[in-house]
Every structure is written in structure tokens, then in C-alpha cells.
Design an enzyme around this catalytic site. Structure first.
Site, PDB file in Angstrom:
ATOM      1  N   LYS A 251       0.850  -1.204   0.000  1.00  0.00           N
ATOM      2  CA  LYS A 251       0.000   0.000   0.000  1.00  0.00           C
ATOM      3  C   LYS A 251       0.883   1.251   0.000  1.00  0.00           C
ATOM      4  O   LYS A 251       0.634   2.204  -0.747  1.00  0.00           O
ATOM      5  CB  LYS A 251      -0.938  -0.010   1.217  1.00  0.00           C
ATOM      6  CG  LYS A 251      -2.092  -1.001   1.070  1.00  0.00           C
ATOM      7  CD  LYS A 251      -2.907  -1.189   2.344  1.00  0.00           C
ATOM      8  CE  LYS A 251      -3.991  -2.247   2.116  1.00  0.00           C
ATOM      9  NZ  LYS A 251      -4.781  -2.568   3.314  1.00  0.00           N
TER      10      LYS A 251
ATOM     11  N   GLN B 237      -4.559  -1.580   9.557  1.00  0.00           N
ATOM     12  CA  GLN B 237      -4.601  -2.868   8.877  1.00  0.00           C
ATOM     13  C   GLN B 237      -5.257  -3.915   9.776  1.00  0.00           C
ATOM     14  O   GLN B 237      -4.925  -4.031  10.959  1.00  0.00           O
ATOM     15  CB  GLN B 237      -3.165  -3.284   8.490  1.00  0.00           C
ATOM     16  CG  GLN B 237      -3.079  -4.556   7.662  1.00  0.00           C
ATOM     17  CD  GLN B 237      -3.652  -4.415   6.260  1.00  0.00           C
ATOM     18  OE1 GLN B 237      -3.780  -3.322   5.722  1.00  0.00           O
ATOM     19  NE2 GLN B 237      -4.017  -5.528   5.659  1.00  0.00           N
TER      20      GLN B 237
ATOM     21  N   ASP C 275     -10.846   3.405   4.386  1.00  0.00           N
ATOM     22  CA  ASP C 275     -11.367   2.048   4.214  1.00  0.00           C
ATOM     23  C   ASP C 275     -12.887   1.988   4.225  1.00  0.00           C
ATOM     24  O   ASP C 275     -13.462   0.951   3.913  1.00  0.00           O
ATOM     25  CB  ASP C 275     -10.864   1.171   5.376  1.00  0.00           C
ATOM     26  CG  ASP C 275      -9.663   0.341   4.989  1.00  0.00           C
ATOM     27  OD1 ASP C 275      -9.466   0.109   3.787  1.00  0.00           O
ATOM     28  OD2 ASP C 275      -8.932  -0.074   5.898  1.00  0.00           O
TER      29      ASP C 275
END
Ligand code: GUN
Length: 296
Positions: A60, A104, A127
Site C-alpha cells: 500500500k 490494517q 477504508d
């Protein structure tokens, strides 16, 4: 006698579309950086050293840097307490130079994932996992859409696949993929069935799917007998078998009976994975533009 059926199944190339998205973003970000004097910035937090998560987080960061988004990776030890993690999130919430914040998943068991996701400023929630963004998605509001479902929808649209009026069958009900995917399909006016590990007679239901989205993480779950002829099959499964990355759909990209059944399929790798990253970059830039009040 061996008959070879002509293969007309389309392979939906997520890697190619992701490349296109990244090259457009690179130009737009360069323009904004010159005009507004600041690059977009994504902060990523990983607690612990799970090797798969470590790889995801690094990829990422690399994807951001390649297109002009600053990345700021926080690798915290497994022993980090929930309060320490919350303190870092608070600091990033208040940092004006940070546009996107991503924790994460999974987080270690001693940390409550829901407390953490709710602590992120929902405007910076790249997200789309904060309860506010989840609620807005479910009410067709203006929100940040989780990266994997967003990437799948972009890929289907770019392939010219009609969604309105179709029957979409989603296997998987995670907050990360299954549930938001079902909501997005509803927003696109599909009829939606959501299946999961407790579903009885899964093959009966999968055979109804004109669009079949498989996101349960179970290699070889779906075989040709479970696919409606002419279906569009999206394989979101990420499974490592004998050190090879495979999806949930049996033999998905080999010459097989599935090729004679499905109209289109996403390969693993090179299908949904690159689109997830592309959507993360899009979400980060979208948040930057909102925060900088760039005319949309
Ligand atoms: N773990 C696996 N996929 C994801 C993702 O898209 N976002 C976050 N935060 N964690 C993940």
C-alpha cells in the site's frame, strides 16, 4: 474423441484497469500538488508482524509513493495496548497533513477492532469501515466506499457489464467485502442474495447468480456445476495453496469446464487485488480533495 469447445469467456483484467486509474491519478495529484502546495498523505498502522499483513501494508505504501501520495507507515509491536493505539489515532486525526488513516486488519485479540475503527475520524476513514460510513452506504448517502467492493464495481462497469435488474449472488458477509458489496449491488439496482458458511444448498443459490461474487476465502469452493450459464464471476478469494495465490473458484483461469459456462471471470492474481489498491488510492485522493476544498 476429444472435443475442444471454443472459449468465449472473458477474463476481466483488473491489473490493466488499475494501471489506467493510477496513471490518471498521477497526473491529477501532480496538478494539485503544484496548485495547493501539498501532496495527499495516507497513514497506515499495523500492529504486530503478521507476514501477510506486513506485505499488504508495504505494498500500500509503495503504491502511494509511485503516484505522488505520501505514505506514513506505523509498525507497532504486538504488545501495543488499545489505549496506545487510540492515542496514535487521535494524533493522526488531529494532524492536518494526514488525509487518510488505515488500521490494517486483523488487529491482535487484546484490541477491540470496533473501538479502533470508530475512533478514526470518519472523514479520514479511507477504508470506509467507520460506522458513519457504513451507515451512509446503507442509506445511499455520500460516503467513503470500502476499497474491494468499490474496485469490483469499477471493474464490472469498465467491462460494460449491466447490473441493474440482474440477480447478484454474494458469498461472504464480512464488513470488509461481503456486506458492502451487497449494498453496492442494491444501490446499482440489482436483486441481491447474500450467502455464507451456514447457507444450506449453496449450489442451488449460486446457480441463480447472473453476477456471482465469491468472497469467503475457501479454495475450490465454486465448480462449474455451481455456475449459471452466462454468469459473470468475480473471484475475491485470496488463498495460498502450495505457495501459490489461488481464488475461491475452482481452476478459475485454467482451461476447464468453467470456461464453457461463465461469460466473464476475474483472474487470481491480477483481478480484484490490484483494483483494491487502486480504490484505496482513489479514496485517499478523494479525501484530500474534499479537505483542500478542490472543486470536484
Ligand atoms: N486486511 C485485509 N484487507 C484489508 C483492508 O482492505 N483494509 C484493512 N484495514 N485491513 C485489511
Amino acid at each position: 474423441m476429444h472435443f475442444q469447445t471454443k472459449n468465449t469467456m472473458r477474463i476481466m483484467n483488473g491489473a490493466a484497469l488499475a494501471r489506467k486509474i493510477r496513471s490518471v491519478l498521477t497526473i491529477e495529484i501532480e496538478f494539485c500538488k503544484n496548485k495547493y502546495g501539498r501532496s495527499p498523505k495516507l497513514s497506515v498502522i499495523l500492529v504486530g508482524n503478521d507476514p501477510a499483513s506486513m506485505t499488504y501494508v508495504k505494498s500500500k505504501g509503495k503504491a502511494c509513493n509511485e503516484i505522488g501520495i505520501e505514505s506514513d507507515l506505523h509498525f507497532l509491536p504486538f504488545s501495543t495496548s488499545q489505549d496506545e493505539l487510540l492515542a496514535l489515532i487521535r494524533q493522526l486525526n488531529e494532524d492536518d497533513s494526514v488525509d487518510g488513516i488505515l488500521v490494517q486488519l486483523p488487529v491482535p485479540k487484546h484490541i477491540d477492532k470496533n473501538v479502533i475503527l470508530s475512533a478514526i475520524d470518519y472523514h479520514k476513514d479511507v477504508d470506509g469501515l467507520h460506522p458513519m460510513n457504513v451507515g451512509l452506504l446503507n442509506t445511499a448517502g455520500d460516503c467513503i466506499i470500502p476499497c474491494t467492493p468499490k474496485g469490483i464495481l469499477s471493474l464490472l462497469k469498465s467491462e460494460g457489464i449491466e447490473i441493474a435488474g440482474k440477480h447478484a449472488v454474494v458469498i461472504g458477509r464480512s464488513n470488509l467485502v461481503g456486506k458492502p458489496m451487497a449494498q453496492l449491488m442494491l444501490r446499482e439496482n440489482a436483486s441481491v442474495t447474500v450467502c455464507h458458511s451456514k447457507t444450506r444448498d449453496l449450489p442451488y443459490l449460486t446457480r441463480q447468480g447472473e453476477i456471482l461474487i465469491v468472497a469467503i476465502g475457501c479454495p475450490n469452493l465454486i465448480n462449474a456445476d455451481m455456475i449459471k450459464p452466462g454468469a459473470v464471476v468475480v473471484d475475491v478469494g485470496i488463498n495460498s495453496v502450495d505457495n501459490k495465490l489461488v481464488g475461491d473458484v475452482y481452476n478459475s483461469i485454467d482451461v476447464s469446464s468453467i470456461e464453457k459456462k461463465a461469460a466473464a471471470i476475474t483472474p487470481v492474481p491480477g483481478g480484484v487485488g490490484p483494483m483494491t489498491i487502486a480504490s484505496l488510492l482513489e479514496n485517499t485522493f478523494e479525501i484530500y480533495k474534499r479537505r483542500m476544498k478542490v472543486a470536484l
